[in-house]
Scaffold this motif. Structure first.
Motif, PDB file in Angstrom:
ATOM      1  N   LEU A  66       0.843  -1.192   0.000  1.00 46.76           N
ATOM      2  CA  LEU A  66       0.000   0.000   0.000  1.00 46.76           C
ATOM      3  C   LEU A  66       0.878   1.241   0.000  1.00 46.76           C
ATOM      4  N   PRO A  67       0.282   2.407  -0.262  1.00 45.13           N
ATOM      5  CA  PRO A  67       1.069   3.648  -0.204  1.00 45.13           C
ATOM      6  C   PRO A  67       1.778   3.783   1.153  1.00 45.13           C
ATOM      7  N   GLY A  68       3.040   4.137   1.101  1.00 46.44           N
ATOM      8  CA  GLY A  68       3.824   4.303   2.327  1.00 46.44           C
ATOM      9  C   GLY A  68       4.550   3.053   2.763  1.00 46.44           C
ATOM     10  N   GLN A  69       4.279   1.918   2.132  1.00 43.92           N
ATOM     11  CA  GLN A  69       4.966   0.678   2.469  1.00 43.92           C
ATOM     12  C   GLN A  69       6.102   0.450   1.484  1.00 43.92           C
ATOM     13  N   GLN A  70       7.169  -0.125   1.968  1.00 42.80           N
ATOM     14  CA  GLN A  70       8.358  -0.372   1.144  1.00 42.80           C
ATOM     15  C   GLN A  70       8.274  -1.744   0.498  1.00 42.80           C
ATOM     16  N   PRO A  71       8.211  -1.814  -0.838  1.00 41.15           N
ATOM     17  CA  PRO A  71       8.156  -3.127  -1.503  1.00 41.15           C
ATOM     18  C   PRO A  71       9.472  -3.873  -1.400  1.00 41.15           C
ATOM     19  N   ASP A  72       9.410  -5.160  -1.670  1.00 39.07           N
ATOM     20  CA  ASP A  72      10.591  -6.010  -1.716  1.00 39.07           C
ATOM     21  C   ASP A  72      11.340  -5.670  -3.008  1.00 39.07           C
ATOM     22  N   THR A  73      12.330  -4.818  -2.908  1.00 35.03           N
ATOM     23  CA  THR A  73      13.030  -4.332  -4.093  1.00 35.03           C
ATOM     24  C   THR A  73      13.786  -5.438  -4.824  1.00 35.03           C
ATOM     25  N   GLY A  74      14.231  -6.466  -4.107  1.00 39.76           N
ATOM     26  CA  GLY A  74      14.917  -7.586  -4.743  1.00 39.76           C
ATOM     27  C   GLY A  74      13.998  -8.330  -5.689  1.00 39.76           C
ATOM     28  N   GLN A  75      12.798  -8.646  -5.220  1.00 43.99           N
ATOM     29  CA  GLN A  75      11.831  -9.337  -6.075  1.00 43.99           C
ATOM     30  C   GLN A  75      11.350  -8.420  -7.196  1.00 43.99           C
ATOM     31  N   LEU A  76      11.091  -7.168  -6.854  1.00 42.86           N
ATOM     32  CA  LEU A  76      10.577  -6.226  -7.842  1.00 42.86           C
ATOM     33  C   LEU A  76      11.569  -6.019  -8.988  1.00 42.86           C
ATOM     34  N   ALA A  77      12.858  -6.038  -8.680  1.00 45.30           N
ATOM     35  CA  ALA A  77      13.888  -5.861  -9.711  1.00 45.30           C
ATOM     36  C   ALA A  77      13.872  -7.007 -10.724  1.00 45.30           C
ATOM     37  N   GLN A  78      13.389  -8.170 -10.312  1.00 38.53           N
ATOM     38  CA  GLN A  78      13.323  -9.333 -11.197  1.00 38.53           C
ATOM     39  C   GLN A  78      12.000  -9.406 -11.959  1.00 38.53           C
ATOM     40  N   ALA A  79      11.042  -8.563 -11.604  1.00 37.24           N
ATOM     41  CA  ALA A  79       9.693  -8.658 -12.158  1.00 37.24           C
ATOM     42  C   ALA A  79       9.546  -7.853 -13.445  1.00 37.24           C
ATOM     43  N   VAL A  80       8.596  -8.285 -14.248  1.00 33.65           N
ATOM     44  CA  VAL A  80       8.261  -7.634 -15.503  1.00 33.65           C
ATOM     45  C   VAL A  80       6.869  -7.039 -15.353  1.00 33.65           C
ATOM     46  N   LYS A  81       6.683  -5.779 -15.800  1.00 31.62           N
ATOM     47  CA  LYS A  81       5.351  -5.179 -15.735  1.00 31.62           C
ATOM     48  C   LYS A  81       4.437  -5.937 -16.683  1.00 31.62           C
ATOM     49  N   ALA A  89       3.346 -12.878  22.171  1.00 26.53           N
ATOM     50  CA  ALA A  89       2.685 -11.890  21.321  1.00 26.53           C
ATOM     51  C   ALA A  89       3.724 -11.158  20.480  1.00 26.53           C
ATOM     52  N   GLN A  90       4.937 -10.986  21.017  1.00 34.75           N
ATOM     53  CA  GLN A  90       5.993 -10.313  20.272  1.00 34.75           C
ATOM     54  C   GLN A  90       6.421 -11.129  19.058  1.00 34.75           C
ATOM     55  N   ALA A  91       6.448 -12.458  19.188  1.00 38.41           N
ATOM     56  CA  ALA A  91       6.795 -13.305  18.054  1.00 38.41           C
ATOM     57  C   ALA A  91       5.740 -13.176  16.961  1.00 38.41           C
ATOM     58  N   VAL A  92       4.474 -13.165  17.363  1.00 44.18           N
ATOM     59  CA  VAL A  92       3.392 -12.967  16.398  1.00 44.18           C
ATOM     60  C   VAL A  92       3.541 -11.589  15.756  1.00 44.18           C
ATOM     61  N   GLY A  93       3.821 -10.575  16.570  1.00 39.70           N
ATOM     62  CA  GLY A  93       4.000  -9.220  16.043  1.00 39.70           C
ATOM     63  C   GLY A  93       5.123  -9.123  15.038  1.00 39.70           C
ATOM     64  N   GLY A  94       6.196  -9.855  15.268  1.00 39.00           N
ATOM     65  CA  GLY A  94       7.298  -9.861  14.316  1.00 39.00           C
ATOM     66  C   GLY A  94       6.882 -10.431  12.973  1.00 39.00           C
ATOM     67  N   ALA A  95       6.109 -11.506  13.005  1.00 38.68           N
ATOM     68  CA  ALA A  95       5.626 -12.099  11.756  1.00 38.68           C
ATOM     69  C   ALA A  95       4.629 -11.172  11.068  1.00 38.68           C
ATOM     70  N   VAL A  96       3.728 -10.590  11.846  1.00 42.21           N
ATOM     71  CA  VAL A  96       2.733  -9.670  11.284  1.00 42.21           C
ATOM     72  C   VAL A  96       3.440  -8.494  10.614  1.00 42.21           C
ATOM     73  N   GLY A  97       4.471  -7.973  11.240  1.00 38.74           N
ATOM     74  CA  GLY A  97       5.202  -6.831  10.708  1.00 38.74           C
ATOM     75  C   GLY A  97       5.952  -7.117   9.424  1.00 38.74           C
ATOM     76  N   HIS A  98       6.106  -8.377   9.084  1.00 46.00           N
ATOM     77  CA  HIS A  98       6.803  -8.745   7.853  1.00 46.00           C
ATOM     78  C   HIS A  98       5.852  -9.296   6.792  1.00 46.00           C
ATOM     79  N   ASN A  99       4.560  -9.087   6.979  1.00 43.46           N
ATOM     80  CA  ASN A  99       3.559  -9.549   6.013  1.00 43.46           C
ATOM     81  C   ASN A  99       3.795  -8.866   4.662  1.00 43.46           C
ATOM     82  N   PRO A 100       4.103  -9.637   3.614  1.00 45.60           N
ATOM     83  CA  PRO A 100       4.359  -9.020   2.317  1.00 45.60           C
ATOM     84  C   PRO A 100       3.104  -8.823   1.459  1.00 45.60           C
ATOM     85  N   ILE A 101       1.949  -9.289   1.933  1.00 41.90           N
ATOM     86  CA  ILE A 101       0.720  -9.168   1.143  1.00 41.90           C
ATOM     87  C   ILE A 101      -0.293  -8.359   1.957  1.00 41.90           C
ATOM     88  N   SER A 102       0.018  -7.078   2.114  1.00 39.33           N
ATOM     89  CA  SER A 102      -0.815  -6.193   2.931  1.00 39.33           C
ATOM     90  C   SER A 102      -2.239  -6.135   2.412  1.00 39.33           C
TER      91      SER A 102
END
Length: 187
Positions: free
Chosen positions: A30-45, A118-131
């Protein structure tokens, strides 16, 4: 290795970036989120890639208030087994409902008999790549603390309000004193 494709979706929130392989969505930012630039660099529009078309149609339904579920899409978020288990669990949180990190940790601990923080869950939630599609915005801290959104608290609040959640019951986290760097799930 599967080919990667991306497209951009214009939403009421601003531009959303979708990334997919030939079989499933692998990223939504979403706007304001940083995409995975490594994967994006390999992707084709490729606006017409079938999985991306499905993802955009899902977003159309969401922004029209039709309450689509994550189960309607093929999803393949890259991550550890633990993170993928947490993300799968997030997919069961209904539209317009909230759960806490602690609730999810307790539920996920029960089958194995071990404890999970809860912190372990929070760590996983914070790395969700499919917002948004994997609804990490529906997870809050104890006592209604509005924490845990990579796109910022204002965006999280806006998404919850959009889903009909009474956000007046939620509050921004209290500062815990000087900290050199907040954890990702609290940003």
């Amino acid at each position: 290795m599967l080919a990667l494709y991306y497209t951009r979706y214009e939403s009421p929130l601003g531009e959303i970036l979708l990334l997919a392989n030939e079989q499933a969505l692998t990223g939504v930012w979403l706007p304001g989120q940083q995409p995975d630039t490594g994967q994006l660099a390999q992707a084709v529009k490729q606006d017409r890639a079938p999985v991306l078309v499905q993802g955009c149609a899902w977003l159309d339904r969401y922004f029209c208030g039709r309450r689509p579920t994550p189960q309607e899409l093929p999803l393949d978020p890259p991550g550890s087994d633990f993170r993928r288990r947490v993300w799968k669990r997030l997919c069961r949180i209904p539209y317009g409902h909230l759960e806490t990190y602690g609730q999810i940790a307790r539920e996920m601990s029960e089958p194995g008999g071990g404890k999970m923080s809860a912190q372990a869950v929070g760590g996983a939630v914070g790395h969700n790549p499919i917002s948004l599609i994997i609804p990490c915005h529906r997870v809050v801290g104890a006592q209604g603390n509005l924490v845990g959104y990579n796109g910022g608290l204002a965006l999280k609040r806006r998404l919850l309000k959009y889903e009909g959640v009474d956000v007046r019951q939620l509050h921004d986290p209290k500062p815990r004193g000087p900290s050199p760097k907040a954890s990702r799930h609290e940003q």
